[in-house]
Structure formats: C-alpha cells, structure tokens
Design an enzyme around this catalytic site. Structure first.
Site, mmCIF file in Angstrom:
data_model
loop_
_atom_site.group_PDB
_atom_site.id
_atom_site.type_symbol
_atom_site.label_atom_id
_atom_site.label_comp_id
_atom_site.label_asym_id
_atom_site.label_seq_id
_atom_site.Cartn_x
_atom_site.Cartn_y
_atom_site.Cartn_z
ATOM 1 N N HIS A 67 0.930 -1.193 -0.121
ATOM 2 C CA HIS A 67 0.035 0.078 -0.242
ATOM 3 C C HIS A 67 0.836 1.205 0.004
ATOM 4 C CE1 HIS A 67 -3.027 -2.781 0.838
ATOM 5 N NE2 HIS A 67 -3.928 -1.917 0.799
ATOM 6 N N PHE A 119 1.040 2.769 7.536
ATOM 7 C CA PHE A 119 -0.325 2.881 8.233
ATOM 8 C C PHE A 119 -1.329 2.734 6.883
ATOM 9 C CE2 PHE A 119 -3.670 5.931 8.694
ATOM 10 C CZ PHE A 119 -4.240 5.575 10.194
HETATM 11 C C1 2AL Z 1 -4.706 3.504 0.871
HETATM 12 C C2 2AL Z 1 -5.075 3.838 -0.422
HETATM 13 O O1 2AL Z 1 -4.085 3.901 -1.229
HETATM 14 N N1 2AL Z 1 -6.203 3.980 -0.579
HETATM 15 C C3 2AL Z 1 -6.892 3.736 0.820
HETATM 16 O O2 2AL Z 1 -7.841 3.801 1.078
HETATM 17 N N2 2AL Z 1 -5.893 3.601 1.523
HETATM 18 N N3 2AL Z 1 -3.421 3.565 1.573
HETATM 19 C C4 2AL Z 1 -3.121 3.493 2.825
HETATM 20 N N4 2AL Z 1 -1.906 3.483 2.868
HETATM 21 O O3 2AL Z 1 -4.047 3.382 3.401
#
Ligand code: 2AL
Length: 172
Positions: A67, A119
């Site tokens: 992510h 996170f």
């Molecule tokens: C993300 C993302 O890219 N989209 C989301 O809802 N959360 N990334 C993240 N580190 O929580």
C-alpha cells in the site's frame, strides 16, 4: 455486471478486472479465480478475505507493504493506482496545506518505524482530519492489535473496490 458474468470470466479477464481489489496484489485475485463459482458479491469478498487470513504473518505484512502511504510521494507524483488516487482524493488528501502534508509525512514515518509496515486505512470513508487523528491514535497500539486493524482496513478497501467493480451499493 452480475455474478453469472463474473463466474464465466476466464483467468486473464478475471485478474484484469479484480487484480487490484487488494492493492498491488494481483496474486490474490489469481488465487480467488480458482474458487469459482461465487454465489454473490459477499461470497466473492469472503474468498479474498479468506486468502488474506490464511497467510502467514510475513505474507500479511507483505500485503500491507504493497500500500502506498496516504498523502505520500506517490500522490504528489501522480503515480498511484487509479483506485488509490480516487480514495485518497475522496479523503481530501490531495489538497492538504504544506504543514498538514509535513505532519502526515512525519506520522507516517513514525508509524512505519514502529511497526515495519505503512499505516493503512480505508481513506474514502474518512476526511483528512480523521486520517491524521487515526494515525496518531494507532501509533500507540500494540503491534499485534495494529496488524489486525490494518488488515481489517485492507478488507474494507477491497470490499468497497469490489462493490465499485460490480456496480453494487457499498456495504460499510
Ligand atoms: C490507501 C490507499 O491507497 N487507498 C486507501 O483507501 N488507503 N493507502 C493506505 N496506506 O491506507
């Protein structure tokens, strides 16, 4: 698209369509395809979740590491996946002040140093103030608790993405 159409998709089309339900983890869609037929959207979602739950901890942490940071460098550079871009924009993370961006970058770095993964939170369900508040709060959680919370967020992101793809109402 209805479930009959999903169930009749070949492997390549299925992975093309569902490969980013879990951010940058097309392997999960590839594995889920083998579980056809799916009864309904909830059943399809359950297979994504079951794959994540069955992984060893290193694999679960690997998913989190796929992510991008919230309000991170990739958002600035415009190199996020389309889904991630939409979600981060929905939380207003594209229009942070310089100070807000700096603060989130600091908190993201502290979080990563403490837990060893970024996170993660379902951004489109939150606004920018809530993102920062949640980041501050979760920094103080235990590693075991945080792994559980973060994987729950991954599943929520996936559920919302699946609903989008199938044109279904989002279940929160
Ligand atoms: C993300 C993302 O890219 N989209 C989301 O809802 N959360 N990334 C993240 N580190 O929580």
């Amino acid at each position: 698209m209805d479930m009959d159409q999903v169930n009749s998709m070949d492997f390549v089309d299925f992975v093309d369509m569902f490969g980013n339900v879990i951010e940058r983890c097309p392997l999960i869609a590839a594995a889920v395809w083998s579980q056809r037929p799916f009864h309904d959207l909830e059943d399809l979602e359950k297979h994504f979740c079951a794959f994540i739950d069955a992984l060893p901890q290193a694999g679960q942490e690997g998913i989190l590491r796929c992510h991008p940071d919230l309000a991170g460098r990739e958002l600035q550079r415009g190199t996020l996946t389309a889904e991630s871009q939409r979600e981060q924009s929905a939380a207003g993370l594209q229009s942070l002040s310089v100070d807000e961006r700096r603060r989130l970058a600091e908190l993201n770095a502290q979080y990563r140093a403490r837990f060893g993964f970024p996170f993660v939170l379902a951004a489109r369900l939150r606004d920018r103030e809530t993102v920062a508040r949640e980041l501050e709060r979760r920094l103080h959680c235990s590693p075991e608790q945080e792994l559980r919370t973060a994987l729950g967020e991954v599943k929520t992101i996936g559920r919302l993405r699946l609903a989008d793809l199938l044109g279904a109402p989002a279940r929160l």
